[in-house]
Design a protein around this motif. Structure first.
Motif, short mmCIF file in Angstrom:
data_model
loop_
_atom_site.label_atom_id
_atom_site.label_comp_id
_atom_site.label_asym_id
_atom_site.label_seq_id
_atom_site.Cartn_x
_atom_site.Cartn_y
_atom_site.Cartn_z
N UNK A 163 0.70 -1.51 0.17
CA UNK A 163 0.00 -0.05 0.05
C UNK A 163 0.87 1.31 -0.19
N UNK A 164 1.92 0.94 0.70
CA UNK A 164 2.86 2.17 0.61
C UNK A 164 3.43 2.71 -1.02
N UNK A 165 3.54 1.56 -1.59
CA UNK A 165 4.09 1.91 -3.16
C UNK A 165 2.84 2.47 -3.92
N UNK A 166 1.82 2.07 -3.54
CA UNK A 166 0.53 2.57 -4.19
C UNK A 166 0.38 4.16 -3.83
N UNK A 167 0.51 4.44 -2.46
CA UNK A 167 0.32 5.67 -2.09
C UNK A 167 1.27 6.41 -2.76
N UNK A 168 2.56 6.22 -2.97
CA UNK A 168 3.67 6.83 -3.47
C UNK A 168 3.33 7.21 -4.86
#
Length: 441
Positions: A26-31
């Motif tokens: 989810x961190x990658x998606x947010x970035x």
């Protein structure tokens, strides 16, 4: 003709959508969403399906079970049937809260660690990373998440000592009906998967804690679930578990935890009129289609060992007292044992132990008869222990010389010298890290 802005991505919206579904976290998606207006626009259009895809990347096909675990309401319903059927596993795509994202990722890490341990001890002893097939992994993870939910519904620390003593037979019977109802929701083949993973988790608690005093203690530990098993495996003891749960191990026998999993299983086997799993058969057969190296033998003595054989991947399962590795009478030489133990380090730490043993195989000097032993081979415990004992004193001699130590004159009787064990002056004045030139070698 409309031209794209210089900051726009030269990709159609469906491709941007597709790219986001491959985000590993989810961190990658947010970035990705924050860095581009194009990604942001597409995400706002399809947040549910994109988040669902990323969640699948994190968890895998056991996502329905993982979602039920984090979304099951608290407190749970009291009626056994309602408890068993609340928050079904077939969730529709939805937006995840920040708390849900964190829980999903944290739980996935626990299950992945547990699968790695399961693979190493049950599937293939040569790899620390899971070698389960996709189908085997799905069975294992599905069962693990269901066990986590079960332990969440019936935690070991839910009652204090006083509350446990106040529980009467009627209340305990109700809790047991709830436990049976929760497990009874699963079809038999998937229930056997749960049974298999429960047996595996119980095996971790028994191995790490040097045996369990009673089945009641094991039932209490099982309530710690997969996270507790991983903690015990990594710490090599149960000290990292919840303090309230550990206190139950020191208390009197209580009926609440008796048969924590076994009683519901027994009830369900009887209700469904099916034979329970046999004690002398490996429970892993309900998860695994194949075991690698099940019939392997020791590379040195050819003793059958299978998964119990020791390799570089599972050396940290050994329980070694460093000073016991010193050869012959060196074990009782007080001028050597303490500094040797300090130099060896904390061998209860798996990483330190693994490096310590690997270092013995990397030595340029080998004891006679061990020249062809290789680090990549598999050994039974007696053979590996023998190898370590024959090389520990050589390693210690080399380590001391590296620090500038100049060995005094060799004792004629070397590591077999009796005098070194009771005369401090002799132990200090002579070098005993050497092969005897008199007496027996």
């Amino acid at each position: 003709m409309t031209m794209r802005g210089l900051s726009a991505l030269p990709l159609d919206d469906d491709l941007l959508d597709r790219v986001m579904t491959f985000c590993p976290t989810f961190g990658t998606l947010r970035a990705m969403v924050l860095v581009s207006k194009g990604f942001h626009r597409v995400f706002q259009t399809h947040p549910k399906s994109i988040m669902r895809a990323v969640a699948y990347n994190i968890v895998g096909p056991a996502l329905p079970q993982a979602l039920r675990l984090i979304r099951y309401p608290h407190p749970p319903p009291e009626d056994p049937i309602d408890m068993a059927t609340t928050c079904p596993e077939d969730h529709e795509p939805s937006v995840f809260t920040d708390d849900e994202k964190k829980l999903l990722q944290d739980n996935a890490k626990v299950v992945q660690k547990l699968e790695n341990i399961y693979s190493l001890t049950t599937k293939d002893r040569t790899s620390r990373t899971s070698l389960l097939t996709s189908e085997e992994s799905w069975r294992f993870c599905r069962a693990s998440y269901r066990i986590m939910l079960y332990c969440k519904l019936f935690p070991g620390n839910i009652y204090s000592f006083d509350e446990l003593e106040d529980l009467d037979d009627v209340q305990i019977a109700k809790i047991r009906r709830q436990r049976t109802a929760v497990l009874n929701e699963y079809p038999t083949d998937e229930l056997l998967e749960i049974f298999s993973v429960v047996k595996f988790i119980g095996g971790i608690f028994v191995e790490v804690n040097g045996g369990i005093d009673s089945s009641d203690d094991l039932d209490v530990l099982l309530s710690a679930g997969p996270a507790g098993a991983v903690s015990c495996w990594e710490d090599r003891d149960a000290s990292g578990l919840d303090e309230d749960l550990l206190n139950l191990l020191d208390g009197d026998e209580n009926n609440l935890f008796a048969g924590y999993f076994s009683l519901p299983f027994q009830n369900i086997w009887g209700t469904r009129n099916i034979k329970p799993p046999k004690e002398d058969e490996p429970a892993s057969k309900y998860v695994l289609d194949q075991v690698n190296g099940a019939n392997d033998t020791c590379s040195h003595c050819a003793t059958p060992g299978g998964l119990a054989l020791l390799t570089q991947a599972n050396w940290d399962r050994q329980q070694i007292l460093s000073t016991q590795l010193l050869k012959a009478k060196l074990k009782s030489n007080q001028t050597l044992t303490f500094p040797f133990a300090q130099a060896a380090g904390n061998l209860s730490d798996p990483e330190i132990l693994g490096c310590f043993i690997a270092g013995f195989f990397a030595m340029s000097r080998r004891a006679p008869g061990f020249e062809d032993w290789e680090v990549g081979q598999s050994y039974c415990q007696p053979c590996l222990t023998k190898y370590l004992e024959e090389h520990a004193w050589i390693w210690w001699l080399q380590e001391r010389v590296k620090t500038g130590w100049v060995p005094p004159e060799d004792c004629w009787y070397g590591y077999n010298c009796n005098t070194q064990t009771h005369k401090l002056a002799h132990a200090q004045q002579k070098n005993h890290l050497c092969v005897p030139t008199r007496g027996s070698v």
